[in-house]
Design a protein around this motif. Structure first.
Motif, PDB file in Angstrom:
ATOM      1  N   PHE A  60       0.835  -1.201   0.000  1.00  0.00           N
ATOM      2  CA  PHE A  60       0.000   0.000   0.000  1.00  0.00           C
ATOM      3  C   PHE A  60       0.873   1.256   0.000  1.00  0.00           C
ATOM      4  O   PHE A  60       0.564   2.227  -0.705  1.00  0.00           O
ATOM      5  N   GLU A  61       1.963   1.255   0.766  1.00  0.00           N
ATOM      6  CA  GLU A  61       2.853   2.414   0.810  1.00  0.00           C
ATOM      7  C   GLU A  61       3.493   2.649  -0.558  1.00  0.00           C
ATOM      8  O   GLU A  61       3.722   3.793  -0.945  1.00  0.00           O
ATOM      9  N   GLN A  62       3.789   1.575  -1.300  1.00  0.00           N
ATOM     10  CA  GLN A  62       4.331   1.749  -2.643  1.00  0.00           C
ATOM     11  C   GLN A  62       3.309   2.432  -3.549  1.00  0.00           C
ATOM     12  O   GLN A  62       3.659   3.286  -4.368  1.00  0.00           O
ATOM     13  N   ARG A  63       2.034   2.065  -3.393  1.00  0.00           N
ATOM     14  CA  ARG A  63       0.992   2.668  -4.230  1.00  0.00           C
ATOM     15  C   ARG A  63       0.879   4.170  -3.984  1.00  0.00           C
ATOM     16  O   ARG A  63       0.670   4.952  -4.907  1.00  0.00           O
ATOM     17  N   ILE A  64       0.991   4.578  -2.718  1.00  0.00           N
ATOM     18  CA  ILE A  64       0.683   5.972  -2.357  1.00  0.00           C
ATOM     19  C   ILE A  64       1.931   6.809  -2.149  1.00  0.00           C
ATOM     20  O   ILE A  64       1.834   7.939  -1.672  1.00  0.00           O
ATOM     21  N   SER A  65       3.117   6.276  -2.496  1.00  0.00           N
ATOM     22  CA  SER A  65       4.360   7.001  -2.227  1.00  0.00           C
ATOM     23  C   SER A  65       4.369   8.365  -2.915  1.00  0.00           C
ATOM     24  O   SER A  65       4.813   9.355  -2.334  1.00  0.00           O
ATOM     25  N   LEU A  66       3.855   8.438  -4.150  1.00  0.00           N
ATOM     26  CA  LEU A  66       3.835   9.712  -4.870  1.00  0.00           C
ATOM     27  C   LEU A  66       2.881  10.707  -4.221  1.00  0.00           C
ATOM     28  O   LEU A  66       3.110  11.919  -4.264  1.00  0.00           O
ATOM     29  N   LEU A  67       1.789  10.209  -3.615  1.00  0.00           N
ATOM     30  CA  LEU A  67       0.877  11.098  -2.887  1.00  0.00           C
ATOM     31  C   LEU A  67       1.556  11.676  -1.654  1.00  0.00           C
ATOM     32  O   LEU A  67       1.481  12.881  -1.394  1.00  0.00           O
ATOM     33  N   ARG A  68       2.232  10.829  -0.912  1.00  0.00           N
ATOM     34  CA  ARG A  68       2.892  11.304   0.313  1.00  0.00           C
ATOM     35  C   ARG A  68       3.983  12.318  -0.011  1.00  0.00           C
ATOM     36  O   ARG A  68       4.222  13.255   0.753  1.00  0.00           O
ATOM     37  N   LEU A  69       4.697  12.114  -1.144  1.00  0.00           N
ATOM     38  CA  LEU A  69       5.763  13.042  -1.540  1.00  0.00           C
ATOM     39  C   LEU A  69       5.226  14.309  -2.185  1.00  0.00           C
ATOM     40  O   LEU A  69       5.996  15.241  -2.439  1.00  0.00           O
ATOM     41  N   GLY A  70       3.910  14.361  -2.455  1.00  0.00           N
ATOM     42  CA  GLY A  70       3.322  15.543  -3.068  1.00  0.00           C
ATOM     43  C   GLY A  70       3.577  15.657  -4.554  1.00  0.00           C
ATOM     44  O   GLY A  70       3.377  16.718  -5.141  1.00  0.00           O
ATOM     45  N   LYS A  71       4.012  14.550  -5.211  1.00  0.00           N
ATOM     46  CA  LYS A  71       4.306  14.594  -6.640  1.00  0.00           C
ATOM     47  C   LYS A  71       3.062  14.352  -7.491  1.00  0.00           C
ATOM     48  O   LYS A  71       3.086  14.611  -8.690  1.00  0.00           O
ATOM     49  N   GLN A  72       2.002  13.824  -6.885  1.00  0.00           N
ATOM     50  CA  GLN A  72       0.740  13.618  -7.603  1.00  0.00           C
ATOM     51  C   GLN A  72      -0.410  14.021  -6.696  1.00  0.00           C
ATOM     52  O   GLN A  72      -0.314  13.920  -5.467  1.00  0.00           O
ATOM     53  N   ASP A  73      -1.515  14.476  -7.312  1.00  0.00           N
ATOM     54  CA  ASP A  73      -2.704  14.833  -6.543  1.00  0.00           C
ATOM     55  C   ASP A  73      -3.610  13.630  -6.330  1.00  0.00           C
ATOM     56  O   ASP A  73      -4.339  13.567  -5.337  1.00  0.00           O
TER      57      ASP A  73
END
Length: 961
Positions: free
Chosen positions: A418-431
């Motif tokens: 799950f963390e791999q899926r949302i890594s870009l969200l947490r980093l702010g690179k995707q909305d």
């Protein structure tokens, strides 16, 4: 004068005086200690330096003796020259060191010994060393030996004894001086310690007296300080309380049990129900409306009974509008018999009421949504809000869901995944992150979902918002679509392939010469079957591209053979328009990383378009351009070209410059769109330039691979005939080499496994002969190792060994696919036949081919195509194919995957497990990804393969050149 001072002043005076005396004594003692320390340092510096100098002189004198001895032992000119120079250099160095030694402090005894040493050393130099140097340089070894024995030996003893005596004397003198200074230092240190003890006692006595005085003074000061601190704390508390009251945005009142106002505090006077000057002294019944006053009075009675009251709300209509307030009342402590008083806090909750109303309305909207909506904590992943649709789909209540996390709803989902899926969200690179998954209901049933996951940046604590769509219906539709495509693929491609193949055989004259009128009709039917197949292929390709399932398998291949093959395959198509193809240049050895079949499809599309839009009698020019590390293939024609308005649409689906019902050129308008998708997926680029009726150029461009085609023998064809002989016996290796060359093979020899591994890594071999008894590594272990490497996993191996029978038993049951086990002495015919089988050559033997195909018409076409070069058997179902495979040994199996009683893939384990494995060519209407079907020699789609391509592939697989 001292008598006039106070006791405290006298104490201070005596303390300072005693301190000054002790400081003076300490300073004197410290000076003496520093002097003693300097004396010790001088002794160390002077005596140690002199001792080092004496040691250096002694070493140089000894070195001169060793150098002379070396010259006498090895009296070569070079040795004598180097050694005599060394002796002279050492004599000069001794003189220099002795001069420095004599400048140091020496006792009278040392001076006497030094004078004697100088005299003895001068005799050694003048009467011993210098004459030896002269004799050595004159190469008079005998004279040199005589000087060494008679003179040097005689003078060396007093010199050595003198220098040793000086060294010992230096040590004795240094010890005596050190002992004197050390005793002086110890005496000074004892005096210093005694002084320190006396001073410490004095300080303690004076300190005791001072502490008594200070304690008395400090007591008075503490009392004054405490009083000041208490006053400051009272003032600070008062200011803090005032600041707190000023910061409270609520209305604060002091009221009695009858509701009478006694005082109030509020920075927001606009919230008062009456002017502030009229408020005090009045009751709540006189100030508030009746319903609000009744609520306030009930709150007062509750506070009087329970000590406090909270949460009662009422509404007021004020000039700024309709406002809501919430009461919080607490009873004040009072003396017995005193009338109770209350602190009443009235808070404006209008915004909260509005927010709650909006939230309720939003909740109704979310509950009415057809999507599942989840809100869950970004850290713990526990649900905080789930809409009604999600609760209905899952079968859980909201209370049950609050105890669950995201990981509980999706089978096999781990926290790391799950963390791999949302890594870009947490980093702010995707909305937002979109992905497909599966949810598990309370009853353990599964349904597919599409998730749109969002992490609002302004929320605290952070929460995820997931909008989930149940895509069961979409998946069902996709499944139906896939089944429909599969049906179209099989039910259209198979008969169309049969029709095209049969018509192709008829037009080629294989069925006999046709009347002119019949030949014209057959040509029309053949051309239109080709058009229909292209249409089906284009539609199916476009569906794969849109679904992201286009099957591309890139590997390094040489470009020019593919170009020649494409030109040959499309020559007949160009002939329909009286257009020829011409290759402008040939650039051999260029490697590109592409899917060879897909590149052929790209080239076929560009070549057919160029021919279709050229004028009759014209030529289409193909050129290869190499620029740095990229290669470009251009297709040029001088036809009608591409109109300016159409150029921006040329790579779009169904794009045609003339889309009218009366257009002259056929086609679906999908070809270039598919071509661009294929080229870009293979890492290349496609483009064009056009000047109508002058020159139109289409090009594809790819990066050049570093790997260059291997033509180690100098001929491309020999790569498929090169055999590696792995044999440690050089006579047997030469015999095998002779046998193979006689049969037309090229052979290399490796005499151990290490050499064989190196040669296999650097070159390509069609097969290998292997002796099992090899130095360094056992042959059986070597076979297992080869099968673990990707490059040699399928290398045909013929075992030629005295241990052939034992090796066969040892590998019994292991799928290593040995072509044959040939014992020594070698049977030439058996060995050559085994090698021919390994490389697919059956010289003088007619190959036997099994065609597994449920369409009898397709088998008839295949028989007409290869019947004159191979014996062809037919199996219409799996059971019949298995029966034939038990009865006969086949050199090739042509396999359709879609059969009435199962999938053709069920035969692959049987075919691959044969010894040796039987080559398999999949020829089916259904397109299969290469990853899903392993261990096949060729994978071809019926409607995409011309008769010429099919014939070339079959010939290659059965070894007919």
């Amino acid at each position: 004068m001292i008598r006039n001072l106070t006791i405290q002043s006298r104490l201070i005076f005596y303390f300072c005086l005693m301190g000054a005396i002790l400081l003076g004594i300490g300073s004197i003692i410290l000076c003496e200690m520093n002097s003693a320390k300097d004396s010790l340092k001088n002794i160390y510096d002077d005596r140690l330096l002199a001792l080092d100098q004496i040691t250096d002189i002694e070493s140089l004198i000894l070195e001169n003796r060793l150098v002379i001895a070396s010259s006498l032992v090895t009296p070569t000119p070079d040795v004598i020259r180097l050694n005599t120079v060394k002796i002279e250099k050492n004599i000069a160095e001794i003189k220099k060191i002795w001069k420095a030694y004599m400048t140091s402090y020496l006792t009278s005894k040392e001076e006497v010994l030094a004078a004697k040493f100088v005299d003895d050393h001068n005799k050694l130099v003048t009467q011993g060393l210098k004459p030896v140097i002269v004799a050595l340089r004159a190469n008079d070894i005998k004279r040199a030996n005589q000087i060494v024995v008679e003179d040097i030996q005689r003078f060396y003893q007093p010199v050595g004894k003198g220098i040793k005596t000086l060294g010992k004397l230096q040590l004795i003198v240094a010890k005596q001086e050190y002992d004197e200074v050390r005793n002086h230092y110890e005496t000074i240190r004892s005096i210093l310690i005694a002084t320190a003890i006396i001073g410490l006692g004095f300080v303690l006595w004076v300190g005791f007296l001072l502490v008594r005085v200070i304690i008395r003074i400090a007591g008075d000061a503490r009392e004054i300080t405490d009083r000041k601190n208490y006053e400051r704390e009272i003032l600070a508390t008062r200011n803090q309380l005032q600041a707190t009251l000023d910061a409270i945005p609520d209305l604060l009142f002091e009221v009695g049990l009858d509701g009478r106002y006694y005082s109030y505090h509020s920075p927001r006077v606009e919230l008062l129900a009456a002017p502030q000057e009229e408020l005090l002294g009045k009751t709540i019944f006189e100030v508030l409306p009746a319903d609000a006053a009744a609520i306030g009075m009930s709150a007062l009675l509750e506070a009087n009974e329970k000590g406090r009251s909270q949460g009662k709300q009422f509404e007021l209509i004020l000039p700024q509008g309709r406002l809501w307030f919430e009461l919080s009342i607490s009873r004040m402590p009072t003396e017995p018999g005193q009338e109770p008083r209350f602190i009443c806090l009235s808070r404006d909750i209008t915004s909260r009421k509005q927010a709650k109303h909006e939230l309720t309305r939003l909740g109704r909207v979310l509950d009415e949504s057809s999507n599942e909506i989840y809100v869950f904590d970004a850290q713990t992943l526990h649900f905080t809000m789930v809409n009604a649709e999600a609760q209905r789909n899952l079968g859980y209540t909201m209370d049950e869901l609050k105890g669950l996390t995201v990981l509980d709803l999706e089978p096999n989902l781990t926290h790391n995944l799950f963390e791999q899926r949302i890594s870009l969200l947490r980093l702010g690179k995707q909305d937002v992150v979109i992905y497909e998954a599966e949810h598990q209901r309370k009853d353990k049933s599964i349904y597919p979902i599409e998730v749109r996951l969002h992490l609002p940046a302004k929320e605290y604590p952070p929460v995820f918002v997931a909008i989930i769509q149940n895509i069961t219906e979409r998946k069902n539709i996709e499944c139906m679509k896939s089944e429909f495509i599969s049906t179209v693929s099989h039910e259209l491609r198979t008969p169309l392939t049969s029709i095209r193949g049969a018509l192709g055989l008829v037009t080629s004259g294989m069925a006999g010469e046709l009347p002119l009128q019949a030949k014209m009709l057959v040509d029309i039917a053949h051309k239109n079957s080709e058009r229909l197949i292209l249409l089906v292929n284009d539609i199916l390709d476009m569906e794969k591209i849109e679904a992201g399932k286009m099957d591309i398998h890139c590997e390094p291949v040489e470009l020019m053979p593919l170009l020649h093959q494409a030109l040959e395959a499309n020559c007949a198509y160009g002939g329909q328009f009286n257009v020829s193809y011409e290759l402008e240049n040939d650039v051999p050895g260029i490697m590109v990383n592409v899917d060879a079949n897909r590149l052929m499809q790209v080239l076929a599309n560009l070549l057919s378009n160029a021919a279709k839009f050229s004028f009759a009698g014209d030529k289409v020019i193909i050129a290869v351009i190499v620029n740095n590390n990229r290669v470009r293939v251009t297709v040029k024609d001088h036809g009608s070209g591409i109109a300016e308005p159409f150029r921006s649409q040329i790579f779009q689906k169904f794009a045609q410059s003339d889309s009218s019902d009366t257009r002259k050129k056929g086609g679906t308008g999908l070809g270039l769109s598919i071509t661009r998708a294929i080229v870009e997926k293979m890492g290349g680029m496609i483009g064009f330039s056009s000047e109508p009726n002058v020159l139109t150029t289409f090009f594809v461009e790819f990066p050049i691979q570093a790997e260059i085609a291997d033509f180690s023998s100098g001929k491309a064809g020999e790569k498929s005939k090169r055999i590696l002989i792995c044999e440690d016996d050089r006579l047997i290796a030469a015999l095998l080499h002779f046998m193979l060359e006689q049969d037309g093979f090229v052979a290399d020899v490796a005499y151990d496994t290490g050499q064989a591994k190196l040669m296999l890594s650097q070159s390509y071999y069609a097969a290998m002969t292997l002796d099992l008894s090899l130095p360094g590594q056992d042959g059986i272990a070597f076979i297992r190792e080869l099968r673990m490497e990707e490059k040699t996993a399928k290398l045909p191996i013929v075992v030629v060994s005295a241990r052939a029978v034992a090796g066969s038993l040892e590998l019994d049951g292991e799928a290593y696919s040995i072509i044959d086990w040939i014992p020594k002495p070698i049977d030439k015919e058996q060995m050559v036949l085994a090698i021919r089988r390994a490389v697919g050559r059956f010289s003088g033997i007619r190959p036997r081919v099994l065609h597994v195909e449920d369409d009898p018409d397709m088998f008839k076409v295949m028989h007409g195509l290869i019947g004159d070069m191979a014996d062809l058997d037919h199996a219409g179902i799996l059971a019949e194919a298995k029966h034939l495979l038990k009865q006969c040994r086949y050199d090739l199996v042509i396999l359709d995957l879609t059969l009435p009683d199962g999938s053709g893939q069920e035969l692959l384990p049987l075919l691959n497990g044969a010894t040796p494995p039987i080559p398999v060519m999949v020829f089916s209407a259904r397109e299969v990804e290469r990853e899903k079907i392993q261990n096949v020699a060729s994978l071809m789609v019926k409607s995409r393969t011309s008769d010429a391509q099919l014939l070339v592939t079959i010939k290659r697989l059965i070894g007919i050149e």
